[in-house]
Design a protein around this motif. Structure first.
Motif, PDB file in Angstrom:
ATOM      1  N   ASN A   2       6.834  -3.258  58.873  1.00  0.00           N
ATOM      2  CA  ASN A   2       6.231  -2.764  57.358  1.00  0.00           C
ATOM      3  C   ASN A   2       5.196  -3.524  57.063  1.00  0.00           C
ATOM      4  OD1 ASN A   2       8.353  -0.742  57.319  1.00  0.00           O
ATOM      5  ND2 ASN A   2       9.612  -2.117  56.231  1.00  0.00           N
ATOM      6  N   ALA A 242      12.856   2.461  47.055  1.00  0.00           N
ATOM      7  CA  ALA A 242      13.770   2.991  48.252  1.00  0.00           C
ATOM      8  C   ALA A 242      15.064   3.197  47.630  1.00  0.00           C
ATOM      9  CB  ALA A 242      13.980   2.076  49.116  1.00  0.00           C
ATOM     10  N   LYS A 243      15.558   2.383  46.917  1.00  0.00           N
ATOM     11  CA  LYS A 243      17.144   2.532  46.600  1.00  0.00           C
ATOM     12  C   LYS A 243      17.211   3.722  45.348  1.00  0.00           C
ATOM     13  CE  LYS A 243      20.026   0.058  43.216  1.00  0.00           C
ATOM     14  NZ  LYS A 243      19.979  -1.320  42.535  1.00  0.00           N
ATOM     15  N   ILE A 247      15.804   6.546  49.993  1.00  0.00           N
ATOM     16  CA  ILE A 247      14.989   6.668  51.233  1.00  0.00           C
ATOM     17  C   ILE A 247      15.062   5.439  51.975  1.00  0.00           C
ATOM     18  CG2 ILE A 247      14.061   8.677  50.669  1.00  0.00           C
ATOM     19  CD1 ILE A 247      11.685   7.169  50.049  1.00  0.00           C
ATOM     20  N   SER A 248      14.488   5.138  53.006  1.00  0.00           N
ATOM     21  CA  SER A 248      14.245   3.982  53.667  1.00  0.00           C
ATOM     22  C   SER A 248      13.315   3.181  53.271  1.00  0.00           C
ATOM     23  CB  SER A 248      14.280   4.132  55.155  1.00  0.00           C
ATOM     24  OG  SER A 248      12.921   4.574  55.376  1.00  0.00           O
ATOM     25  N   ASP A 250      11.399   1.480  55.156  1.00  0.00           N
ATOM     26  CA  ASP A 250      10.207   1.783  56.004  1.00  0.00           C
ATOM     27  C   ASP A 250       9.304   2.922  55.491  1.00  0.00           C
ATOM     28  OD1 ASP A 250      11.211  -0.043  57.528  1.00  0.00           O
ATOM     29  OD2 ASP A 250      11.753   1.011  59.319  1.00  0.00           O
ATOM     30  N   LYS A 251       9.967   3.914  55.010  1.00  0.00           N
ATOM     31  CA  LYS A 251       9.289   5.082  54.425  1.00  0.00           C
ATOM     32  C   LYS A 251       8.354   4.716  52.960  1.00  0.00           C
ATOM     33  CE  LYS A 251       8.462   9.404  54.344  1.00  0.00           C
ATOM     34  NZ  LYS A 251       7.444  10.131  55.339  1.00  0.00           N
TER      35      LYS A 251
END
Length: 266
Positions: A2, A242-243, A247-248, A250-251
């Motif tokens: 990342n 992300a939380k 989603i991840s 990484d995304k």
């Protein structure tokens, strides 16, 4: 791996005056590959440009006059900002806008200063780094006058309502989010905002040394500087996004970095 881009740091702040090299290295070690210094007055923008020049390809800067500093706006201000914006590593006009929360500058002067910078952004065709606090209605009224001609714009450090976020998005603006999103006591409503805003319109920032993410591990605070936010903490902002979105990490890293690269042309 990342990588992250911090779209707003205040490296000229006196809290960083003795350890800029360390702060930049800490960020790089935390996979924050590029950072943009926020210019808040002509003098501060010149200082930010000077620092950024010393870290080519890593640090960039904006050039503008924050509404708090609008009282410093004079007949030479725009030509000085225009001169700075000819430099390749100066990637954005701002920080500019309206702040009716603190009123450190008279509101009429803030408006004159903001309009002049909107016109400058149209002239030089570099994106806008915007600030709005407790001035949404007036801010949108002024911005709308210029909107058809404006280059891309991001409302940085967004902490407003979902309705305001929708209005910004409907007008084509991007939103920048800081560690404020992890402060459930003061900014619990931002969870709903993050869930609503499409990932391709989100950028992330620390606004260091301010807006310390609440989810920063205490051992990192002790390691670096207790209570001071650093660009190294940007992954914790991404982690909250992300939380909230389910989603991840990484995304979030991939999308927000791509957004910033495209938006600022870096």
């Amino acid at each position: 791996m990342n990588t992250y881009i911090d779209i707003g740091i205040n490296l000229t702040n006196k809290q960083f005056q003795n350890d800029i090299d360390d702060v930049v290295q800490n960020a790089l070690d935390a996979d924050v590959s590029q950072m943009i210094l926020t210019g808040t007055s002509v003098r501060n923008s010149e200082e930010s440009a000077k620092i950024a020049r010393q870290y080519p390809g890593v640090l960039y800067a904006t050039a503008g006059i924050h509404p708090h500093d609008a009282k410093s706006f004079d007949a030479q201000s725009i030509s000085k900002l225009r001169n700075l914006l000819t430099q390749k590593h100066i990637v954005s006009v701002g920080e500019c806008g309206l702040d009716f929360d603190r009123d450190f500058s008279p509101r009429n002067i803030q408006e004159v200063c903001y309009k002049a910078q909107l016109e400058l952004a149209i002239e030089v065709q570099k994106p806008l780094f915007l600030h709005e606090r407790a001035a949404f209605t007036r801010f949108m009224s002024i911005t709308n006058e210029y909107l058809p001609q404006l280059p891309k714009a991001v409302v940085h450090c967004f902490t407003g309502s979902l309705q305001e976020a929708k209005m910004y998005l409907n007008n084509g603006l991007y939103l920048g989010f800081t560690g404020a999103i992890s402060d459930s006591k003061r900014f619990d409503h931002l969870k709903e905002v993050i869930q609503y805003v499409p990932l391709d319109r989100i950028m992330i920032e620390t606004d260091a040394p301010f807006m310390l993410p609440k989810n920063t591990p205490s051992n990192l605070l002790k390691k670096y500087h207790e209570r001071r936010c650093e660009p190294a903490f940007l992954p914790f902002v991404a982690g909250t996004v992300a939380k909230f979105k389910g989603i991840s990490l990484d995304k979030v890293a991939e999308e927000t970095t791509g957004n910033a690269r495209k938006f600022f042309g870096i």
